[in-house]
Design a protein around this motif. Structure first.
Motif, short mmCIF file in Angstrom:
data_model
loop_
_atom_site.label_atom_id
_atom_site.label_comp_id
_atom_site.label_asym_id
_atom_site.label_seq_id
_atom_site.Cartn_x
_atom_site.Cartn_y
_atom_site.Cartn_z
N UNK A 47 0.83 -1.21 0.00
CA UNK A 47 0.00 0.00 0.00
C UNK A 47 0.86 1.25 0.00
N UNK A 48 1.95 1.24 0.77
CA UNK A 48 2.85 2.40 0.78
C UNK A 48 3.45 2.65 -0.60
N UNK A 49 3.83 1.57 -1.28
CA UNK A 49 4.36 1.72 -2.64
C UNK A 49 3.29 2.29 -3.56
N UNK A 50 2.08 1.75 -3.47
CA UNK A 50 0.99 2.21 -4.33
C UNK A 50 0.67 3.68 -4.08
N UNK A 51 0.60 4.08 -2.82
CA UNK A 51 0.30 5.48 -2.51
C UNK A 51 1.41 6.40 -3.00
N UNK A 52 2.67 5.98 -2.80
CA UNK A 52 3.80 6.80 -3.24
C UNK A 52 3.80 6.99 -4.74
N UNK A 53 3.60 5.89 -5.48
CA UNK A 53 3.58 5.97 -6.94
C UNK A 53 2.42 6.86 -7.40
N UNK A 54 1.27 6.72 -6.75
CA UNK A 54 0.11 7.54 -7.13
C UNK A 54 0.38 9.02 -6.90
N UNK A 55 1.00 9.36 -5.76
CA UNK A 55 1.30 10.76 -5.46
C UNK A 55 2.32 11.33 -6.45
N UNK A 56 3.37 10.55 -6.73
CA UNK A 56 4.39 11.01 -7.67
C UNK A 56 3.79 11.21 -9.06
N UNK A 57 2.98 10.25 -9.51
CA UNK A 57 2.34 10.39 -10.81
C UNK A 57 1.36 11.56 -10.83
N UNK A 58 0.69 11.78 -9.70
CA UNK A 58 -0.22 12.91 -9.63
C UNK A 58 0.50 14.24 -9.79
N UNK A 59 1.64 14.37 -9.12
CA UNK A 59 2.44 15.60 -9.25
C UNK A 59 2.94 15.77 -10.68
N UNK A 60 3.46 14.68 -11.26
CA UNK A 60 3.96 14.76 -12.64
C UNK A 60 2.84 15.06 -13.63
N UNK A 61 1.67 14.47 -13.42
CA UNK A 61 0.52 14.76 -14.29
C UNK A 61 0.11 16.22 -14.20
N UNK A 62 0.14 16.77 -12.98
CA UNK A 62 -0.21 18.18 -12.79
C UNK A 62 0.78 19.09 -13.52
N UNK A 63 2.06 18.79 -13.37
CA UNK A 63 3.08 19.60 -14.06
C UNK A 63 2.94 19.44 -15.57
N UNK A 64 2.69 18.21 -16.02
CA UNK A 64 2.53 17.96 -17.45
C UNK A 64 1.34 18.73 -18.01
N UNK A 65 0.23 18.76 -17.26
CA UNK A 65 -0.95 19.50 -17.72
C UNK A 65 -0.64 20.99 -17.85
N UNK A 66 0.13 21.53 -16.92
CA UNK A 66 0.51 22.95 -17.00
C UNK A 66 1.42 23.20 -18.20
N UNK A 67 2.34 22.26 -18.45
CA UNK A 67 3.23 22.41 -19.62
C UNK A 67 2.42 22.35 -20.91
N UNK A 68 1.48 21.41 -20.99
CA UNK A 68 0.65 21.30 -22.19
C UNK A 68 -0.20 22.54 -22.39
N UNK A 69 -0.77 23.06 -21.29
CA UNK A 69 -1.60 24.28 -21.40
C UNK A 69 -0.77 25.47 -21.85
N UNK A 70 0.42 25.58 -21.30
CA UNK A 70 1.31 26.69 -21.70
C UNK A 70 1.71 26.56 -23.16
N UNK A 71 1.92 25.32 -23.62
CA UNK A 71 2.33 25.09 -24.99
C UNK A 71 1.21 25.44 -25.99
N UNK A 72 -0.06 25.33 -25.53
CA UNK A 72 -1.18 25.62 -26.44
C UNK A 72 -1.48 27.11 -26.56
N UNK A 73 -0.88 27.94 -25.72
CA UNK A 73 -1.14 29.38 -25.76
C UNK A 73 -0.58 30.02 -27.03
#
Length: 250
Positions: A224-250
């Motif tokens: 469970x600790x591994x699963x939660x850690x991976x989910x949090x890391x992916x969540x942060x990376x997805x958030x940053x990726x979404x911001x990069x994609x949004x900035x790229x579309x401007x």
């Protein structure tokens, strides 16, 4: 629809957790097979509080971070070099395309002979598992830069490195960040999986030890600790990726 998607995703996950909780509590899934998710969470908190696996957690996360950084850095450099040499790229592309068909873990005896027993062979395996994602993402990002950008660089009389730094890399950034996400994910897989067979410490080793000794509470809490850690890391990376994609579309 975009705002609703996270709520739907959260609802699906919550529903599955509640279903498993109910199956475990009613005895449909025997306690010898799986403990309820709530018990996993409680035991995971206890593990973090008493510090029994602090060394294993620190060892694994340090190896994951090292492997991810090595894979991203080396993969980016290799992707740039291969992209700049069309002849070499034509020769290597079939090998890169079939890379993940090769079972990297089959070579772990060789890595033990070369690097000894410890974190180093695990980091090497995880890096090799993750690096191709970054190489591919780098080449794809550079391939998809509009030709108008190169023409603009020539009009502005930018040098090769100026063009790369000010035009090509910013344009390729969304693809590069996609490679970073995949590299981090593969680093997690490579380190945790390698620790099952190569290490005397780490989360993978601790999970394997708990499994072999029928310590279900420890095993599922660590999972469970591994699963939660991976989910949090992916969540942060997805958030940053979404911001990069949004900035790229401007």
């Amino acid at each position: 629809m975009i705002r609703i998607a996270p709520a739907i995703r959260l609802g699906i996950v919550a529903g599955l957790v509640l279903l498993i909780e109910g199956l475990c509590r009613t005895g449909t899934i025997p306690v010898s097979v799986m403990i309820p998710p709530s018990a996993m969470a409680i035991h995971a908190i206890e593990i973090l509080r008493d510090g029994r696996f602090t060394h294993d957690l620190a060892t694994s996360f340090a190896s994951i971070a090292t492997a991810a950084v090595c894979a991203v850095g080396l993969g980016f450099a290799a992707g740039l070099a291969i992209h700049a040499m069309p002849g070499v790229r034509r020769a290597l592309e079939p090998l890169i395309a079939s890379y993940y068909a090769v079972p990297t873990f089959a070579f772990y005896p060789v890595f033990i002979v070369l690097f000894g027993v410890g974190p180093l062979p695990i980091i090497v395996i995880a890096t090799l598992l993750a690096i191709v994602s970054m190489i591919t993402a780098t080449m794809t990002g550079l391939d998809r830069i509009p030709r108008a950008f190169s023409k603009t660089a020539r009009v502005m009389r930018l040098g090769r490195w100026q063009t790369m730094w000010h035009i090509k890399l910013p344009a390729a950034l969304p693809h590069l960040f996609g490679g970073v996400r995949l590299a981090v994910s593969h680093a997690f897989i490579g380190v945790i999986a390698s620790e099952f067979i190569l290490s005397g410490s780490g989360i993978g080793y601790a999970i394997s030890y708990a499994y072999n000794n029928f310590e279900n509470a420890d095993m599922y809490a660590l999972m469970l600790l591994v699963l939660v850690t991976v989910t949090l890391v992916n969540g942060v990376l997805n958030h940053v990726d979404a911001r990069v994609q949004a900035r790229n579309r401007r």
